[in-house]
Design a protein around this motif. Structure first.
Motif, PDB file in Angstrom:
ATOM      1  N   LEU A   8       0.999  -1.249  -0.162  1.00 48.39           N
ATOM      2  CA  LEU A   8       0.031  -0.018   0.015  1.00 48.39           C
ATOM      3  C   LEU A   8       0.945   1.283  -0.058  1.00 48.39           C
ATOM      4  CD1 LEU A   8      -2.890  -0.690   2.637  1.00 48.39           C
ATOM      5  CD2 LEU A   8      -2.793  -1.218   0.010  1.00 48.39           C
ATOM      6  N   ASP A   9       2.009   1.235   0.253  1.00 51.48           N
ATOM      7  CA  ASP A   9       3.024   2.236   0.112  1.00 51.48           C
ATOM      8  C   ASP A   9       3.490   2.718  -1.406  1.00 51.48           C
ATOM      9  OD1 ASP A   9       4.432   4.319   1.508  1.00 51.48           O
ATOM     10  OD2 ASP A   9       6.402   3.265   1.235  1.00 51.48           O
ATOM     11  N   GLY A  10       3.065   1.498  -2.391  1.00 55.68           N
ATOM     12  CA  GLY A  10       3.493   1.915  -3.576  1.00 55.68           C
ATOM     13  C   GLY A  10       2.651   2.731  -4.573  1.00 55.68           C
ATOM     14  N   ASP A  11       2.671   2.271  -5.767  1.00 61.87           N
ATOM     15  CA  ASP A  11       2.029   3.277  -6.669  1.00 61.87           C
ATOM     16  C   ASP A  11       0.573   2.848  -6.800  1.00 61.87           C
ATOM     17  OD1 ASP A  11       2.418   4.800  -9.588  1.00 61.87           O
ATOM     18  OD2 ASP A  11       0.952   3.207  -9.831  1.00 61.87           O
ATOM     19  N   PRO A  12      -0.315   3.833  -7.359  1.00 64.13           N
ATOM     20  CA  PRO A  12      -1.813   3.493  -7.325  1.00 64.13           C
ATOM     21  C   PRO A  12      -2.203   2.040  -7.760  1.00 64.13           C
ATOM     22  CG  PRO A  12      -1.306   5.773  -7.534  1.00 64.13           C
ATOM     23  CD  PRO A  12      -0.042   5.100  -7.384  1.00 64.13           C
ATOM     24  N   ALA A  13      -1.308   1.652  -8.852  1.00 68.91           N
ATOM     25  CA  ALA A  13      -1.522   0.711  -9.649  1.00 68.91           C
ATOM     26  C   ALA A  13      -1.236  -0.835  -8.741  1.00 68.91           C
ATOM     27  CB  ALA A  13      -0.799   0.553 -11.046  1.00 68.91           C
ATOM     28  N   ILE A  14      -0.474  -0.710  -7.929  1.00 73.89           N
ATOM     29  CA  ILE A  14      -0.352  -1.615  -6.812  1.00 73.89           C
ATOM     30  C   ILE A  14      -1.359  -1.536  -5.736  1.00 73.89           C
ATOM     31  CG2 ILE A  14       1.183  -2.306  -5.138  1.00 73.89           C
ATOM     32  CD1 ILE A  14       2.393  -3.206  -7.971  1.00 73.89           C
ATOM     33  N   ARG A  15      -1.702  -0.330  -5.302  1.00 72.47           N
ATOM     34  CA  ARG A  15      -2.485  -0.257  -4.136  1.00 72.47           C
ATOM     35  C   ARG A  15      -3.897  -0.815  -4.482  1.00 72.47           C
ATOM     36  NH1 ARG A  15       0.380   4.996  -3.530  1.00 72.47           N
ATOM     37  NH2 ARG A  15      -1.637   5.955  -4.334  1.00 72.47           N
ATOM     38  N   TRP A  16      -4.528  -0.270  -5.441  1.00 73.27           N
ATOM     39  CA  TRP A  16      -6.071  -0.628  -5.811  1.00 73.27           C
ATOM     40  C   TRP A  16      -6.020  -2.144  -5.921  1.00 73.27           C
ATOM     41  CZ3 TRP A  16      -8.843  -2.939  -9.358  1.00 73.27           C
ATOM     42  CH2 TRP A  16      -8.552  -3.243 -10.640  1.00 73.27           C
ATOM     43  N   GLN A  17      -4.916  -2.707  -6.397  1.00 70.05           N
ATOM     44  CA  GLN A  17      -5.196  -4.451  -6.480  1.00 70.05           C
ATOM     45  C   GLN A  17      -4.980  -5.020  -5.290  1.00 70.05           C
ATOM     46  OE1 GLN A  17      -3.428  -5.979 -10.253  1.00 70.05           O
ATOM     47  NE2 GLN A  17      -2.715  -3.941 -10.726  1.00 70.05           N
ATOM     48  N   ALA A  18      -3.889  -4.366  -4.469  1.00 71.17           N
ATOM     49  CA  ALA A  18      -3.758  -5.144  -3.222  1.00 71.17           C
ATOM     50  C   ALA A  18      -5.154  -4.746  -2.244  1.00 71.17           C
ATOM     51  CB  ALA A  18      -2.533  -4.427  -2.440  1.00 71.17           C
ATOM     52  N   LEU A  19      -5.721  -3.671  -2.365  1.00 71.48           N
ATOM     53  CA  LEU A  19      -7.159  -3.450  -1.561  1.00 71.48           C
ATOM     54  C   LEU A  19      -8.059  -4.699  -2.241  1.00 71.48           C
ATOM     55  CD1 LEU A  19      -7.086   0.450  -1.638  1.00 71.48           C
ATOM     56  CD2 LEU A  19      -6.641  -1.180   0.306  1.00 71.48           C
ATOM     57  N   ARG A  20      -8.172  -4.740  -3.366  1.00 70.09           N
ATOM     58  CA  ARG A  20      -9.282  -5.631  -4.073  1.00 70.09           C
ATOM     59  C   ARG A  20      -8.978  -7.126  -3.508  1.00 70.09           C
ATOM     60  NH1 ARG A  20      -9.125  -6.410 -10.355  1.00 70.09           N
ATOM     61  NH2 ARG A  20      -6.955  -7.393  -9.633  1.00 70.09           N
ATOM     62  N   ASP A  21      -7.726  -7.551  -3.694  1.00 71.28           N
ATOM     63  CA  ASP A  21      -7.284  -8.781  -3.800  1.00 71.28           C
ATOM     64  C   ASP A  21      -6.831  -9.439  -2.404  1.00 71.28           C
ATOM     65  OD1 ASP A  21      -7.838  -9.157  -6.468  1.00 71.28           O
ATOM     66  OD2 ASP A  21      -5.841  -8.658  -6.907  1.00 71.28           O
ATOM     67  N   LEU A  22      -6.627  -8.634  -1.699  1.00 71.89           N
ATOM     68  CA  LEU A  22      -5.721  -8.966  -0.440  1.00 71.89           C
ATOM     69  C   LEU A  22      -6.398  -8.619   1.039  1.00 71.89           C
ATOM     70  CD1 LEU A  22      -2.070  -8.623  -1.410  1.00 71.89           C
ATOM     71  CD2 LEU A  22      -3.446 -10.701  -1.714  1.00 71.89           C
ATOM     72  N   THR A  23      -7.272  -7.401   0.915  1.00 65.39           N
ATOM     73  CA  THR A  23      -7.679  -6.743   2.089  1.00 65.39           C
ATOM     74  C   THR A  23      -9.102  -6.773   2.431  1.00 65.39           C
ATOM     75  OG1 THR A  23      -8.173  -4.489   1.325  1.00 65.39           O
ATOM     76  CG2 THR A  23      -5.649  -5.303   1.957  1.00 65.39           C
ATOM     77  N   ASP A  24      -9.934  -7.271   1.230  1.00 67.34           N
ATOM     78  CA  ASP A  24     -11.332  -7.170   1.404  1.00 67.34           C
ATOM     79  C   ASP A  24     -11.659  -5.832   1.585  1.00 67.34           C
ATOM     80  OD1 ASP A  24     -11.837  -9.963   0.890  1.00 67.34           O
ATOM     81  OD2 ASP A  24     -11.073 -10.430   2.888  1.00 67.34           O
ATOM     82  N   ALA A  25     -11.279  -4.749   0.969  1.00 73.93           N
ATOM     83  CA  ALA A  25     -11.684  -3.493   1.426  1.00 73.93           C
ATOM     84  C   ALA A  25     -13.105  -3.212   0.541  1.00 73.93           C
ATOM     85  CB  ALA A  25     -10.661  -2.443   0.763  1.00 73.93           C
ATOM     86  N   ALA A  26     -13.771  -2.129   1.024  1.00 76.90           N
ATOM     87  CA  ALA A  26     -14.939  -1.927   0.361  1.00 76.90           C
ATOM     88  C   ALA A  26     -14.953  -1.543  -1.049  1.00 76.90           C
ATOM     89  CB  ALA A  26     -15.629  -0.685   1.284  1.00 76.90           C
ATOM     90  N   PRO A  27     -15.897  -1.799  -2.000  1.00 85.11           N
ATOM     91  CA  PRO A  27     -15.923  -1.453  -3.298  1.00 85.11           C
ATOM     92  C   PRO A  27     -15.582  -0.280  -3.606  1.00 85.11           C
ATOM     93  CG  PRO A  27     -17.599  -3.359  -2.782  1.00 85.11           C
ATOM     94  CD  PRO A  27     -17.010  -2.665  -1.483  1.00 85.11           C
ATOM     95  N   GLU A  28     -16.259   0.840  -2.849  1.00 83.25           N
ATOM     96  CA  GLU A  28     -15.957   2.081  -3.097  1.00 83.25           C
ATOM     97  C   GLU A  28     -14.632   2.669  -2.868  1.00 83.25           C
ATOM     98  OE1 GLU A  28     -18.329   1.687   0.779  1.00 83.25           O
ATOM     99  OE2 GLU A  28     -18.126   0.856  -0.926  1.00 83.25           O
ATOM    100  N   LYS A  29     -14.028   1.948  -1.650  1.00 81.60           N
ATOM    101  CA  LYS A  29     -12.803   2.499  -1.551  1.00 81.60           C
ATOM    102  C   LYS A  29     -11.520   1.878  -2.689  1.00 81.60           C
ATOM    103  CE  LYS A  29      -8.865   2.027   1.949  1.00 81.60           C
ATOM    104  NZ  LYS A  29      -8.540   1.474   3.427  1.00 81.60           N
TER     105      LYS A  29
END
Length: 320
Positions: A8-29
């Motif tokens: 999550l300290d990386g580029d937005p391209a990394i962050r959004w995929q990590a949020l989606r695939d690894l953290t079960d973050a809310a869809p809006e986030k």
């Protein structure tokens, strides 16, 4: 640093995929983070490097297939792999900046040979056409012509080989994984066809019969480089690419993935990260920070962790 925090300290391209695939973050986030990819960081930079004629670095694919009035370019920095990279970054296809970039390709870009077809109609080699189909599916472009070419070129053993037009009869993992990714992306985008689905399943069997990287005859590694994680993948095969594909294509798992899963677990460092083990020679349009051979890689770690998460969800199906 915690591994997720590292991602999550990386580029937005990394962050959004990590949020989606690894953290079960809310869809809006997830959506909010994804929206940043085309506006800042690697995605914005790559979009900015496209010329008005739709090309990146003055060409489509092969250096040398240019006339005297056009500058030389390198395959890695040209249009074909730039489009593949945009899809990898996960730019939102609905973003107006992305829509303009893809429209330029659709309207202006043709393959480098004289009289060649439009980009989204593909060319002759399956490793190239597989990526074209992936790109077409991702950005909502027509891919019927390139799909037809791919289906006609499937070999008897279930896979593909870019040397088939010169007589090759045995498939290549490099070519096959490119086509598999394209077929799956196209099926998901359009609903697919029975013919295309049958071709995909046969090619998956080709991969699984070899446990993703082993010779059927001896059980030895087909190529030591197949065991080494690389990025960007371009047209190259490695075990992580194979596993990342199968977690999407076969979410129920398959025991024949077990040797590859064991290899992936063994390559994890004591810090919880994976290293970039194999970089491909050739220039790049720009460097993605921290992506150096032998050092921890956010791209490799992201892909490895989502494969392991898949394995944890179906543990009994991924053991020998």
């Amino acid at each position: 640093m915690d591994v997720i925090d590292y991602l999550l300290d990386g580029d937005p391209a990394i962050r959004w995929q990590a949020l989606r695939d690894l953290t079960d973050a809310a869809p809006e986030k997830v959506a909010a983070e994804r929206a940043r990819v085309a506006a800042e960081g690697w995605g914005a930079r790559l979009l900015s490097l496209q010329a008005d004629d739709g090309l990146w670095d003055g060409g489509v694919y092969r250096p040398g297939w240019v006339d005297e009035d056009r500058p030389m370019y390198d395959a890695w920095t040209a249009t074909h792999f730039s489009l593949q990279q945009l899809a990898d970054l996960g730019v939102d296809p609905a973003d107006e900046r992305v829509r303009r970039a893809v429209a330029r390709v659709r309207e202006h870009v043709r393959w480098d040979q004289e009289g060649a077809p439009a980009y989204f109609d593909g060319e002759t080699e399956p490793c190239v056409n597989g990526v074209v189909l992936t790109v077409a599916a991702y950005f909502g472009e027509p891919g019927d012509a390139v799909l037809k070419t791919l289906l006609e070129g499937q070999l008897a053993d279930g896979g593909w080989n870019c040397w088939a037009e010169y007589g090759a009869e045995v498939s290549s993992l490099h070519s096959t994984i490119c086509v598999l990714e394209g077929l799956l992306a196209w099926e998901r985008a359009t609903g697919g066809t029975d013919e295309a689905r049958a071709a995909r399943l046969a090619a998956e069997e080709y991969l699984l019969e070899r446990r993703l990287f082993l010779r059927r005859s001896t059980g030895d590694a087909i190529d030591p480089r197949f065991t080494m994680a690389s990025y960007p993948v371009r047209w190259y095969y490695d075990v992580l690419r194979g596993l990342d594909y199968l977690r999407q294509a076969r979410p129920e798992g398959d025991p024949r993935c077990a040797p590859a899963m064991e290899l992936l677990r063994d390559r994890r460092g004591a810090d919880g990260l994976w290293r970039l083990e194999n970089t491909r020679e050739g220039p790049t349009l720009f460097d993605m920070e921290g992506e150096r051979e032998g050092f921890p890689s956010r791209w490799v770690t992201l892909r490895a962790l989502r494969v392991l998460r898949w394995a944890d969800q179906v543990p009994d199906r991924l053991r020998a």
